[in-house]
Design an enzyme around this catalytic site. Structure first.
Site, mmCIF file in Angstrom:
data_model
loop_
_atom_site.group_PDB
_atom_site.id
_atom_site.type_symbol
_atom_site.label_atom_id
_atom_site.label_comp_id
_atom_site.label_asym_id
_atom_site.label_seq_id
_atom_site.Cartn_x
_atom_site.Cartn_y
_atom_site.Cartn_z
ATOM 1 C CB SER A 146 27.716 52.523 35.581
ATOM 2 O OG SER A 146 26.667 53.332 35.077
ATOM 3 C CB THR B 214 23.165 54.078 32.529
ATOM 4 O OG1 THR B 214 22.369 54.333 31.772
ATOM 5 C CG2 THR B 214 23.150 55.055 33.936
ATOM 6 C CG ASP B 215 24.253 47.635 30.631
ATOM 7 O OD1 ASP B 215 23.915 47.837 29.209
ATOM 8 O OD2 ASP B 215 24.715 46.668 31.084
ATOM 9 C CD1 TRP B 216 20.651 50.708 25.241
ATOM 10 C CD2 TRP B 216 22.394 51.079 25.891
ATOM 11 N NE1 TRP B 216 21.094 51.484 24.327
ATOM 12 C CE2 TRP B 216 22.474 51.907 24.796
ATOM 13 C CE3 TRP B 216 23.354 51.435 26.800
ATOM 14 C CZ2 TRP B 216 23.383 52.607 24.236
ATOM 15 C CZ3 TRP B 216 24.437 52.254 26.255
ATOM 16 C CH2 TRP B 216 24.386 52.784 25.179
ATOM 17 C CB ILE B 217 18.471 49.617 32.610
ATOM 18 C CG1 ILE B 217 17.361 48.825 33.387
ATOM 19 C CG2 ILE B 217 19.086 50.942 33.545
ATOM 20 C CD1 ILE B 217 17.923 48.152 34.572
#
Length: 778
Positions: A240, A273-276
């Protein structure tokens, strides 16, 4: 001491006894394991163990060890239940891990394969699947379970910083290429994570920007490729995206991650999730409830958020267990769960050959005034810094730590062509200096310069220098390069050539062509460049893209004719970047003081805080062909060393399926391949449509001179439909459809017509625009 020892032994014994009683994860006992898990264990399982290949934060699971240096992240091990850690590495042009490791004399280089744009330009899904198999094998042998790729966002604008990772401006081509890549990778028993879902169209402010667009553009363009990919390849995971869509974070959007992805398309893997990490303006509970199963890279605070969310009944037990179940279903598929003994020794030699061959098929010949393939060429004057420092790939997480990169001087040497010594010496000395200076001057915030190969500035080439080379060389080869990557978009000034580059091209062209000697230009770039102002100064122009570690050899193969170029553009090359209608809403250079002033007053900044997709469905050729705008090179364009004839176009309707055939004959004197594109012109109806749209494509085998092949393609009636956002349904009108068999979007070679009965398909009305859009009008 004795008492302590007895107590310790007793505790260990009780722990071992408990371990024996706890169910150990198997593919057939996932429900039993879920019942045995504590709330803390469930929360930890849904939260990654951090960056750089560590197996956990250590706060809950005890001491955790680093298992693959340089890996992007992991799922956390829970030994009590037999749940191992699994490892995810960045991609997609190869395995992104550290090449060297502390206290280890061995090296762990990975093969640098062609970037996504290069692979897609082959228009050959079978080739892309074979590349995927090679990448998948390296993922497996380096002890990873999932590669984070392919990149699937559209080339909405030529300035997109990560266009090199992505395939095309067209969703059909994007979806088919992604499915081929995923099927290849996953055939090796490892997984993929297609990204970034969805509408991650820019790198500037990528974690905040609100992509504002119509439901029609969203469905027809930005989701269509993902839909094709999910249905044709069944990826293990989907990533995502950071950004908002119409006011809502993708990572918060139940509509996107559950309603569309799972309920409508049938996706059954995990969403990560994308890496955040933990976001201040997005509660962790909202991410879980939306359908994110794995929060990456993962931080202890997110574990605690999940625990508190369940205790406070913000997250239901059903919602929590649904995510846990999906993560466990993923884990039991992985090589680490199955105990695979990875070698750390993939077949780098074989994969280098795959890289060399596959990149040649993606290279695009833009111009050839009968100077290629080269003949009787002994010595060339080799101009351009990147001739000597060739770019194999882009910057950021999409780069690969490669063992070597073959530059142009090496590639030419390998085919028996030497370079003039004085010019070669000038460039090699400059590169040594420039690389040292780059490191000394490097801004620590420019982290991406440590991930990939930065482009060095071009140097001035004087007329005297050029004149010196004429008598020594049979031809001039000039490499013009562009670099981009994660976290940054390109500027308008970089789309155009610099003054030094223009001067070099003009001076070399005047001198060499004036002396009757050819000038060949190589474009070593992951994305579109301006060409219209200078292309008349060259006799041949070849787009090499960023073709992987064998780049110089691959270019040499095309120059000599060992490989006949058959690549075709997967995006339109405009005359000027501002010709693209999305440019006015794309991030532009803005001075610091203006930006600070806007932010102080709380005013949202166009291109940063939000981006209006006012071009709507008219992206790329859909715009240029519909509105009859001149371009430098059209979508689908590419030359060959031979010629092809199209004949016997046929369209047959059988129920909901439409069978397409076309016969292609090699009418030239050289063996070659041809990529045939099928565009469809729809009948007039309620919805305005582009002039035509790509609906199918196929590539011939290597055809000998005089040889023919009949290509067969199939589309479904639903593939012809447009999205009516007033009714939230797909609509294909009744009427006559024209199928255009083409060599490019502006080179229609044959047509066939047929009447087709219409269809409608209702879907969920979600992700409606919340801002006013002044749409371009057809």
């Amino acid at each position: 001491m004795a008492a302590i020892g007895i107590a310790g032994a007793l505790a260990c014994g009780l722990q071992a006894q408990a371990q024996e009683k706890a169910p150990q994860l198997r593919a057939d006992n996932i429900e039993e394991v879920i019942k045995a898990m504590t709330l803390e264990e469930k929360a930890q399982l849904l939260t990654g163990g951090g960056n750089d290949g560590f197996t956990g934060s250590g706060a809950m699971m005890g001491h955790q060890e680093k298992i693959v240096a340089g890996a992007a992240g992991i799922t956390v091990a829970i030994p009590r239940l037999g749940i191992p850690a699994t490892v995810m590495c960045d991609g997609p042009a190869g395995v992104h891990i550290d090449a060297t490791r502390k206290n280890d004399s061995k090296t762990y280089y990975a093969t640098g394969f062609p970037i996504g744009t290069c692979l897609a330009s082959s228009w050959n899904t079978q080739l892309v699947e074979e590349v995927g198999k090679a990448i998948g094998n390296e993922v497996l042998e380096y002890g990873c379970d999932v590669i984070l790729g392919p990149g699937m966002n559209l080339h909405r604008n030529p300035l997109g910083g990560r266009n090199f990772e992505y395939y095309s401006e067209d969703p059909i081509l994007t979806g088919e290429m992604a499915a081929a890549y995923i099927n290849g990778v996953q055939s090796q028993g490892v997984g993929t994570s297609p990204k970034h879902f969805a509408v991650n169209s820019q790198e500037t402010y990528r974690t905040k920007v609100d992509e504002q667009l119509t439901q029609r553009a969203l469905r027809e363009l930005y989701l269509k490729g993902f839909e094709i990919m999910v249905k044709k390849s069944k990826p293990w995971t989907v990533m995502s995206a950071y950004n908002h869509i119409n006011g809502e974070y993708c990572q918060k959007s139940y509509s996107l991650l559950t309603t569309i992805l799972r309920d409508e398309w049938g996706f059954d893997g995990i969403v990560e999730t994308d890496w955040i990490g933990k976001r201040n303006d997005l509660p962790t509970a909202d991410e879980i409830k939306a359908g994110n199963d794995l929060l990456t890279p993962g931080y202890p605070a997110q574990v605690q958020d999940i625990i508190e969310g369940v205790k406070n009944k913000v997250i239901s037990t059903e919602e929590l267990d649904k995510c846990v179940r999906r993560v466990l279903q993923y884990i039991v598929r992985t090589p680490r769960f199955k105990g695979y003994k990875f070698s750390n020794k993939p077949n780098m030699k074989a994969n280098a050959e795959i890289t060399r061959q596959s990149s040649t098929e993606g290279m695009v010949l833009l111009k050839n005034d009968n100077v290629l393939p080269i003949r009787d060429l002994k010595t060339v004057a080799l101009f351009g810094v990147c001739s000597y420092d060739f770019l194999s790939g882009g910057l950021g997480s999409g780069c690969v730590n490669v063992p070597y990169v073959v530059n142009m001087i090496e590639g030419l040497k390998n085919i028996g062509v030497t370079t003039t010594p004085t010019l070669t010496n000038i460039y090699q000395k400059y590169i040594e200096y420039a690389k040292a200076k780059l490191q000394a001057d490097k801004n620590p915030r420019m982290w991406f310069l440590n991930q990939g190969q930065p482009k060095l500035e071009e140097i001035e080439i004087t007329e005297r220098c050029v004149q010196h080379e004429i008598n020594e060389a049979d031809a001039a080869i000039i490499t013009i390069a562009r670099q981009a990557g994660e976290g940054m978009d390109r500027s308008l000034s970089e789309f155009n050539l610099t003054q030094d580059e223009m001067n070099m091209l003009r001076r070399v062209s005047d001198a060499f062509r004036g002396a009757g000697k050819p000038v060949i230009v190589i474009l070593n770039s992951g994305s579109v460049m301006e060409t219209a102002s200078w292309r008349d100064w060259a006799d041949a122009i070849l787009i090499a893209w960023q073709p992987g570690q064998e780049g110089g050899n691959s270019v040499a193969d095309v120059l000599t004719g060992k490989a006949n170029p058959s690549g075709k553009l997967t995006m339109t090359w405009p005359i000027a970047c501002t010709d693209n209608p999305s440019t006015k809403n794309f991030p532009q250079e803005i001075d610091t003081y203006t930006l600070q002033d806007l932010q102080v007053w709380g005013r949202p900044v166009q291109g940063l805080d939000y981006s209006k997709h006012e071009e709507d469905i008219y992206v790329g050729y859909r715009y240029f062909d519909t509105f009859d705008r001149n371009v430098a090179y059209p979508f689908g364009y590419g030359l060959s060393y031979t010629t092809f004839e199209y004949s016997k176009p046929s369209v047959k309707v059988s129920g909901d399926n439409i069978q397409l055939t076309i016969t292609v004959k090699n009418t030239g004197s050289t063996a070659g391949k041809e990529a045939v594109q099928v565009y469809v012109k729809a009948p007039a109806g309620k919805l305005k449509k582009p002039e035509h749209e790509l609906k199918a494509f196929a590539k011939t085998k290597m055809l000998k001179p005089g040889e023919s092949e009949t290509l067969k393609m199939q589309v479904n009636k639903r593939d012809l439909a447009s999205f009516d956002d007033t009714q939230s349904q797909w609509v294909a009108e009744d009427g006559k459809y024209t199928f255009q068999f083409a060599a490019s979007s502006r080179d229609i070679r044959a047509t066939a017509e047929t009447n087709i009965s219409g269809m409608t398909e209702k879907v969920n009305s979600v992700l409606k625009p919340t801002a006013k859009l002044n749409l371009i009008d057809n």
